[in-house]
Motif scaffolding. Structure first.
Motif, mmCIF file in Angstrom:
data_model
loop_
_atom_site.group_PDB
_atom_site.id
_atom_site.type_symbol
_atom_site.label_atom_id
_atom_site.label_comp_id
_atom_site.label_asym_id
_atom_site.label_seq_id
_atom_site.Cartn_x
_atom_site.Cartn_y
_atom_site.Cartn_z
ATOM 1 N N ILE A 24 0.369 -1.171 -0.328
ATOM 2 C CA ILE A 24 -0.089 0.018 -0.187
ATOM 3 C C ILE A 24 0.980 1.692 -0.127
ATOM 4 O O ILE A 24 1.603 1.941 1.366
ATOM 5 N N VAL A 25 0.953 1.818 -0.581
ATOM 6 C CA VAL A 25 1.491 2.866 -1.616
ATOM 7 C C VAL A 25 0.697 4.367 -1.460
ATOM 8 O O VAL A 25 -0.296 4.599 -1.970
ATOM 9 N N GLY A 26 1.511 5.644 -1.919
ATOM 10 C CA GLY A 26 1.515 6.582 -2.104
ATOM 11 C C GLY A 26 0.680 6.922 -3.751
ATOM 12 O O GLY A 26 0.497 6.422 -4.709
ATOM 13 N N ASN A 27 -0.632 8.104 -3.842
ATOM 14 C CA ASN A 27 -0.667 7.666 -5.001
ATOM 15 C C ASN A 27 0.069 7.873 -6.002
ATOM 16 O O ASN A 27 0.084 7.463 -7.111
ATOM 17 N N ASP A 28 1.158 8.049 -6.172
ATOM 18 C CA ASP A 28 2.344 9.451 -6.881
ATOM 19 C C ASP A 28 3.475 7.491 -7.224
ATOM 20 O O ASP A 28 3.862 7.853 -7.747
ATOM 21 N N GLU A 29 3.250 6.404 -6.641
ATOM 22 C CA GLU A 29 3.742 5.737 -6.162
ATOM 23 C C GLU A 29 3.530 4.839 -6.582
ATOM 24 O O GLU A 29 3.811 3.207 -7.051
ATOM 25 N N ALA A 30 2.481 4.812 -6.704
ATOM 26 C CA ALA A 30 1.054 3.413 -7.540
ATOM 27 C C ALA A 30 1.543 2.369 -8.412
ATOM 28 O O ALA A 30 1.720 3.467 -9.385
ATOM 29 N N ASP A 31 1.607 1.372 -9.121
ATOM 30 C CA ASP A 31 2.080 1.164 -10.171
ATOM 31 C C ASP A 31 1.581 -0.971 -9.489
ATOM 32 O O ASP A 31 2.346 -0.946 -9.548
ATOM 33 N N ILE A 32 0.529 -1.007 -10.523
ATOM 34 C CA ILE A 32 -0.485 -2.323 -10.957
ATOM 35 C C ILE A 32 0.986 -3.516 -10.702
ATOM 36 O O ILE A 32 1.297 -4.222 -10.724
ATOM 37 N N LYS A 33 1.742 -2.565 -12.084
ATOM 38 C CA LYS A 33 3.117 -4.016 -12.512
ATOM 39 C C LYS A 33 4.105 -4.269 -11.711
ATOM 40 O O LYS A 33 4.137 -5.430 -11.345
ATOM 41 N N GLU A 34 4.126 -3.059 -10.161
ATOM 42 C CA GLU A 34 5.171 -3.900 -9.578
ATOM 43 C C GLU A 34 3.572 -4.356 -8.120
ATOM 44 O O GLU A 34 5.084 -4.133 -7.222
ATOM 45 N N LEU A 35 3.355 -4.645 -8.224
ATOM 46 C CA LEU A 35 2.306 -4.371 -7.640
ATOM 47 C C LEU A 35 1.922 -4.206 -5.771
ATOM 48 O O LEU A 35 1.950 -4.307 -4.812
ATOM 49 N N LYS A 36 1.978 -2.525 -6.038
ATOM 50 C CA LYS A 36 1.796 -1.232 -5.322
ATOM 51 C C LYS A 36 0.299 -0.552 -6.231
ATOM 52 O O LYS A 36 0.302 0.038 -6.609
#
Length: 158
Positions: free
Chosen positions: A107-119
């Motif tokens: 679970i990360v912030g909006n700027d870090e989200a990346d579904i390919k990295e499962l964030k």
């Protein structure tokens, strides 16, 4: 803007991008503008217009990153005393109760989200369903295909 949560790694990524924009990209675009100017008439100089547009983008991104970093609340889940509860920054192993498949999300912030990295973003439905839960609990997530149920198998702070 208020404070925005960001992981330690997310803050580093924002600072690294800001540093590159200020030390490399900004310098390169100034050189490109000077080169385009040397070609004469600026009214019909597409190279000059493109360089000026790029400069505007770079300066806008620098201002955006500086604002984000000034309002960032850096959260290190390894330093929190949360007794196994799912919090911002946690990495969670889930099992889909429909098909038995396991997936691990951070679970990360909006700027870090990346579904390919499962964030997944803290504002996403799955993250909102996980926050505050513990290993062994079942969560329900509203998905496009309907309600999905997941069991929390493990909560990690890395």
């Amino acid at each position: 803007m208020g404070t925005i949560p960001v992981t330690v790694l997310g803050a580093k990524m924002l600072r690294d991008e800001l540093h590159k924009l200020k030390t490399k990209d900004r310098y390169e675009i100034i050189q490109a503008i000077a080169e385009a100017r040397s070609h004469g008439d600026l009214s019909e100089n597409a190279e000059y217009e493109a360089a000026k547009e790029r400069q505007g983008f770079i300066e806008g991104r620098i201002a955006e990153l500086e604002a984000k970093l000034s309002s960032a609340q850096i959260i290190d889940p390894t330093s929190l005393n949360v007794d196994g509860r799912i919090v911002f920054g946690a990495t969670v192993l889930l099992e889909d109760l429909d098909n038995g498949k396991q997936v691990r999300y951070q679970i990360v912030g909006n700027d870090e989200a990346d579904i390919k990295e499962l964030k997944v973003s803290i504002t996403s439905p799955i993250a909102r369903a996980m926050i505050g839960k513990y290993s062994g609990e079942v969560i329900e997530v509203e998905a496009p295909s309907g309600i999905r149920e997941y069991e929390v198998l493990e909560v990690l702070y890395v």
